[in-house]
Write an enzyme that holds these catalytic residues in place. Structure first.
Site, PDB file in Angstrom:
ATOM      1  N   ASP A   1      12.401 -33.956  -8.096  1.00 19.28           N
ATOM      2  CA  ASP A   1      13.159 -35.013  -7.429  1.00 19.28           C
ATOM      3  C   ASP A   1      13.259 -34.689  -5.941  1.00 19.28           C
ATOM      4  O   ASP A   1      14.159 -33.994  -5.487  1.00 19.28           O
ATOM      5  CB  ASP A   1      14.545 -35.155  -8.046  1.00 19.28           C
ATOM      6  CG  ASP A   1      15.179 -36.492  -7.690  1.00 19.28           C
ATOM      7  OD1 ASP A   1      14.585 -37.246  -6.881  1.00 19.28           O
ATOM      8  OD2 ASP A   1      16.266 -36.786  -8.214  1.00 19.28           O
ATOM      9  N   ALA A   2      12.267 -35.156  -5.194  1.00 18.06           N
ATOM     10  CA  ALA A   2      12.193 -34.830  -3.770  1.00 18.06           C
ATOM     11  C   ALA A   2      12.187 -36.092  -2.910  1.00 18.06           C
ATOM     12  O   ALA A   2      12.344 -36.011  -1.702  1.00 18.06           O
ATOM     13  CB  ALA A   2      10.950 -33.994  -3.485  1.00 18.06           C
ATOM     14  N   LYS A   3      11.998 -37.230  -3.540  1.00 17.45           N
ATOM     15  CA  LYS A   3      12.071 -38.525  -2.839  1.00 17.45           C
ATOM     16  C   LYS A   3      11.291 -38.521  -1.533  1.00 17.45           C
ATOM     17  O   LYS A   3      11.767 -38.988  -0.505  1.00 17.45           O
ATOM     18  CB  LYS A   3      13.533 -38.930  -2.626  1.00 17.45           C
ATOM     19  CG  LYS A   3      14.290 -39.141  -3.944  1.00 17.45           C
ATOM     20  CD  LYS A   3      15.684 -39.717  -3.745  1.00 17.45           C
ATOM     21  CE  LYS A   3      16.371 -40.033  -5.066  1.00 17.45           C
ATOM     22  NZ  LYS A   3      16.685 -38.864  -5.913  1.00 17.45           N
ATOM     23  N   ARG A   4      10.056 -38.033  -1.583  1.00 14.91           N
ATOM     24  CA  ARG A   4       9.229 -38.012  -0.387  1.00 14.91           C
ATOM     25  C   ARG A   4       8.635 -39.392  -0.123  1.00 14.91           C
ATOM     26  O   ARG A   4       8.429 -40.182  -1.055  1.00 14.91           O
ATOM     27  CB  ARG A   4       8.099 -36.982  -0.540  1.00 14.91           C
ATOM     28  CG  ARG A   4       8.573 -35.538  -0.680  1.00 14.91           C
ATOM     29  CD  ARG A   4       9.395 -35.073   0.506  1.00 14.91           C
ATOM     30  NE  ARG A   4       9.617 -33.638   0.491  1.00 14.91           N
ATOM     31  CZ  ARG A   4      10.744 -33.031   0.124  1.00 14.91           C
ATOM     32  NH1 ARG A   4      11.796 -33.738  -0.268  1.00 14.91           N
ATOM     33  NH2 ARG A   4      10.852 -31.715   0.170  1.00 14.91           N
TER      34      ARG A   4
END
Lengths: 278, 278
Positions: free
Chosen positions: B95-98
């Protein structure tokens, strides 16, 4: 209380001109510099850019992705790069485009905007897909630590319009909504606020948007993406004095020779000076 | 050619149920576990969660921000956590939402979706503020490496509506637009595609959205954020069989005791099984 990012950025822009140079060590650039696509190449590239330009350029913008692709060892190089650049007196805008909610957004803010963090930067780019309000923990910490934010508003890529030109119930686009939030955040700040927007220099006439947010406008797109310094007044109108134009490949492709890097940056800086003064 | 993420995820959901447990080592959780808010605490926390749950839970979702806040040393712990979890047979959604464009988006994709990367994960959360098209380099690499994506569509936080419910010229909201792109991406895939959406479980009735994207729907919001497993059929309708409900604090607050973590996860898994079967 530390001086605000807006204050420090304005001083840097007045002294050195507003040019921001990207630090984008992607594989093709490392290769064209004769460097290996590994940690050693990454380190050499970043150190070369900082050493060549730190005493003349107002702002560096390291692109986190090109360090992250080497995992923790790449991030260690990023830490060193940020520290070296700041120690040399250049402001650092970390281009990481982070965005999340609640305690997670707070953790991203701590990562880049808390003074004792190994990645402490003068400002951070953030993404508001989760709504401007989701960025509140970063706004708060930036106010405390004298850091700044650049919120994605109207980006330079054509695909961005799909989201950024969509319209809300009040008739405003998403992009305009972000600009309005930032204007509110910066209200009353002198010489300008610390909460900036990312607005692409490639977007043509933006006179339908109110760009007077009393804060900086980070403008990618000059050079490789096709915009020119001379376009800035037409794109940004009276807000052009708050524009921080970013050039990455246009400067970096002249490396690894330090003199060539400096000459390329100076050329862009001159073009920008002339354009903004016009 | 590796098995696709959609195939592997469907098998894991069938065998273990669809529960996804977050790995969110924020300061308050470390403290409540009696751990120090440092690298040693981070390492101990992550290892405990993986050891306790890796043989029963379908998916782990480490939250990159809580590792990044310790800089490169935190990322080293994240690398180890991902490797341990995958070695134990649990799928990992980073979960890094890049989100970015062009070569930068490609670098983020390499970071998390290239098999020889130290952060290689089964899937990555990505943010489409720059337009769905900006994510293309990640879609391409995921197809090659058998990985997946979860694109932010309709998030669980109330501020998200500001962007996600704005309307495009064709009359569709941003959230619906992302779902439509994903449905197209997953067309024809069996048993389901690898390109998922993040859709909050807290959003109430979503029947005005077409959630049948033939791909997974990662649903945060259960537990601490107020949604319950019993809400899932009402929120997701017939798409509920593709929902991967995420619980973070609701499980993690029962640590550090491994048995208590397992019991909490089993309780949520049971509630979800009952709700989805109903």
């Amino acid at each position: 209380m530390p001086l605000s990012f807006g204050t420090r950025l304005r001083s840097a822009m007045d002294e050195r001109g507003p040019l921001c140079v990207g630090i984008d060590p992607h594989a093709s650039l490392l290769s064209s510099w004769g460097l290996s696509d590994d940690i050693a190449g990454l380190e050499r590239f970043s150190r070369t850019v900082v050493e060549a330009l730190a005493d003349t350029v107002a702002v560096f913008k390291p692109q986190a992705a090109f360090f992250e692709r080497f995992g923790s060892r790449g991030i260690a190089v990023l830490e060193q790069t940020v520290a070296d650049a700041r120690a040399a007196g250049t402001l650092v805008v970390m281009d990481a485009k982070r965005g999340d909610i609640g305690s997670t957004m707070a953790a991203y803010a701590e990562t880049f905007l808390r003074e004792d963090s190994p990645l402490f930067s003068d400002a951070l780019t953030v993404s508001p897909y989760l709504g401007y309000g989701s960025l509140a923990p970063a706004v708060e910490l930036a106010r405390e630590s004298g850091a700044g934010l650049f919120v994605l508003a109207l980006t330079s890529n054509p695909e961005g319009a799909e989201v950024q030109r969509a319209v809300r119930e009040d008739g405003r686009t998403i992009g305009a909504t972000m600009l309005a939030h930032l204007a509110e955040e910066n209200a009353g700040a002198t010489p300008m606020g610390s909460f900036g927007a990312v607005v692409g220099a490639t977007l043509g006439d933006l006179s339908s948007f109110d760009l007077d947010i009393n804060g900086p406008l980070l403008a990618p797109g000059i050079g490789a993406q096709g915009a020119e310094a001379a376009d800035l007044p037409r794109v940004f109108g009276t807000a052009v004095r708050n524009v921080v134009p970013n050039v990455s490949r246009g400067v970096l492709r002249h490396g690894p020779d330090a003199g060539a890097l400096r000459r390329a940056a100076a050329r862009f800086a001159d073009e920008i000076r002339v354009a903004v003064a016009a």
